[in-house]
Design an enzyme around this catalytic site. Sequence first.
Site, PDB file in Angstrom:
ATOM      1  N   LYS A 114     -12.796   2.995 -38.798  1.00 58.31           N
ATOM      2  CA  LYS A 114     -12.407   3.487 -37.474  1.00 58.31           C
ATOM      3  C   LYS A 114     -10.957   3.115 -37.154  1.00 58.31           C
ATOM      4  CE  LYS A 114     -17.025   3.760 -35.530  1.00 58.31           C
ATOM      5  NZ  LYS A 114     -18.072   3.048 -34.799  1.00 58.31           N
ATOM      6  N   LYS A 194     -17.962  17.343 -44.513  1.00 58.01           N
ATOM      7  CA  LYS A 194     -19.095  16.828 -43.730  1.00 58.01           C
ATOM      8  C   LYS A 194     -18.908  17.244 -42.263  1.00 58.01           C
ATOM      9  CE  LYS A 194     -21.095  12.529 -42.091  1.00 58.01           C
ATOM     10  NZ  LYS A 194     -20.842  11.821 -40.935  1.00 58.01           N
ATOM     11  N   LYS A 197     -17.946  15.264 -35.437  1.00 57.65           N
ATOM     12  CA  LYS A 197     -17.137  15.459 -34.232  1.00 57.65           C
ATOM     13  C   LYS A 197     -15.677  15.146 -34.521  1.00 57.65           C
ATOM     14  CE  LYS A 197     -20.752  13.617 -32.307  1.00 57.65           C
ATOM     15  NZ  LYS A 197     -21.462  12.445 -31.842  1.00 57.65           N
TER      16      LYS A 197
HETATM   17  P1  ADP Z   1     -20.215  12.296 -35.864  1.00 58.62           P
HETATM   18  O1  ADP Z   1     -19.752  12.109 -37.301  1.00 58.62           O
HETATM   19  O2  ADP Z   1     -20.236  13.740 -35.487  1.00 58.62           O
HETATM   20  O3  ADP Z   1     -19.437  11.443 -34.876  1.00 58.62           O
HETATM   21  P2  ADP Z   1     -22.258  10.314 -35.567  1.00 58.62           P
HETATM   22  O4  ADP Z   1     -21.493   9.379 -36.446  1.00 58.62           O
HETATM   23  O5  ADP Z   1     -22.303  10.058 -34.092  1.00 58.62           O
HETATM   24  O6  ADP Z   1     -21.705  11.810 -35.811  1.00 58.62           O
HETATM   25  O7  ADP Z   1     -23.715  10.456 -36.156  1.00 58.62           O
HETATM   26  C1  ADP Z   1     -24.909  10.296 -35.448  1.00 58.62           C
HETATM   27  C2  ADP Z   1     -26.048  10.453 -36.408  1.00 58.62           C
HETATM   28  O8  ADP Z   1     -26.055  11.769 -36.999  1.00 58.62           O
HETATM   29  C3  ADP Z   1     -26.001   9.471 -37.583  1.00 58.62           C
HETATM   30  O9  ADP Z   1     -27.324   8.990 -37.830  1.00 58.62           O
HETATM   31  C4  ADP Z   1     -25.524  10.275 -38.769  1.00 58.62           C
HETATM   32  O10 ADP Z   1     -26.074   9.810 -39.979  1.00 58.62           O
HETATM   33  C5  ADP Z   1     -26.038  11.681 -38.433  1.00 58.62           C
HETATM   34  N1  ADP Z   1     -25.073  12.701 -38.931  1.00 58.62           N
HETATM   35  C6  ADP Z   1     -23.839  12.930 -38.424  1.00 58.62           C
HETATM   36  N2  ADP Z   1     -23.216  13.918 -39.091  1.00 58.62           N
HETATM   37  C7  ADP Z   1     -24.065  14.313 -40.075  1.00 58.62           C
HETATM   38  C8  ADP Z   1     -23.994  15.310 -41.115  1.00 58.62           C
HETATM   39  N3  ADP Z   1     -22.926  16.098 -41.265  1.00 58.62           N
HETATM   40  N4  ADP Z   1     -25.059  15.446 -41.940  1.00 58.62           N
HETATM   41  C9  ADP Z   1     -26.173  14.667 -41.784  1.00 58.62           C
HETATM   42  N5  ADP Z   1     -26.292  13.713 -40.818  1.00 58.62           N
HETATM   43  C10 ADP Z   1     -25.266  13.528 -39.970  1.00 58.62           C
END
Ligand code: ADP
Length: 325
Positions: A114, A194, A197
């Site tokens: 981060k 991937k 957000k």
């Molecule tokens: P982002 O990357 O959009 O900020 P988060 O880190 O808040 O998403 O992820 C929240 C949950 O969603 C986690 O448990 C993560 O493993 C799952 N997740 C996020 N993006 C993906 C993805 N592209 N494929 C599968 N699972 C995901």
Amino acid sequence: MVIGMRILTGLQPSGKLHIGNYFGAMEPAIRLQQKGNAYYFIANYHAMTSLHDGAALRENTRELAIDFLACGLDPEKAVIFRQSDVPEVNELAWILSTVCPMGLLERCHSYKDKVAKGISANHALFAYPVLMAADILLYDSQLVPVGKDQKQHLEVTRDLAVKINEALGEGILTIPEVLIKEETAIVPGLDGQKMSKSYNNTIPVFGEEKPLRKLIMKIVSDSTPVEEPKNIENSTILALFRLFADDVAYEEMVNSFQAGGFGYGHYKQQLWEAYWAHFSTMRQRREEILADPSYVDEVLRHGSEKARATASVVLDRIRRATGLS
Ligand code: ADP
Ligand code: TRP
């Protein structure tokens, strides 16, 4: 897993729910509500490490609760609550931090990643895993389903629980098991990376029909001419269609890719229809929930009461052991 186990997980209200979050985290959690004694919470304290806009945090928190309910969380089966409705978690975080070596936190990838992404290195970001450990340990959680990216935080949680038990007595804290969703493929985003957000490449679960269709039509594809066979390896369209289609429909699309004769626009239209149909019941449910704002308030109020009652038993135990009471 053992039927009736206490299952706990948290999701950060850091933005609009996208289909990566849905298939990677929300849908598996909702499925588990049938099997155990589930506690699911909206990690708004954690979201504060990256979001400093009160109105946005409040709005995202509520939206995530609505999304959980629209996607099938049953408040009769699972306890759903806002992390900040049980502020006692901060007390446990403090207690845990008194046995937490600096090196344990310094090694955490998530913190380093981060900071590398440009998020300012504040104390909360550094201490994030201690609060996460407190989230888990405060409810005597036995099983914690999380994405691979959270594995190290679960190791920190177990380490801290062992240290407390060594210092204060066996059985003071329950050592949780992690459930990593290995089988969940990484959902690709509009650009093939991937879906996240932070990459601005997401397809939201809920929203207006027209802009969502436009988004799906924007998925990056190559420049293979219409009549030529299309590459099925690394196709974002196919990977996304897999999430919504049954085996027959998926195979048909694969065969059609290999045969050639259709442009990518044709497949994106099929993907759009499958996506829109998949979430139609949930979309309807969401509208119903939105029409009765007091329902969500009531569910969250009830959830936090139950969560608080569970937490107070654990906190009482640890307060006595530490000499705080
Ligand atoms: P982002 O990357 O959009 O900020 P988060 O880190 O808040 O998403 O992820 C929240 C949950 O969603 C986690 O448990 C993560 O493993 C799952 N997740 C996020 N993006 C993906 C993805 N592209 N494929 C599968 N699972 C995901
Ligand atoms: N850190 C988790 C994430 O970003 C969210 C979270 C906070 C969590 N506390 C938790 C997950 C406790 C499981 C258990 O996805």
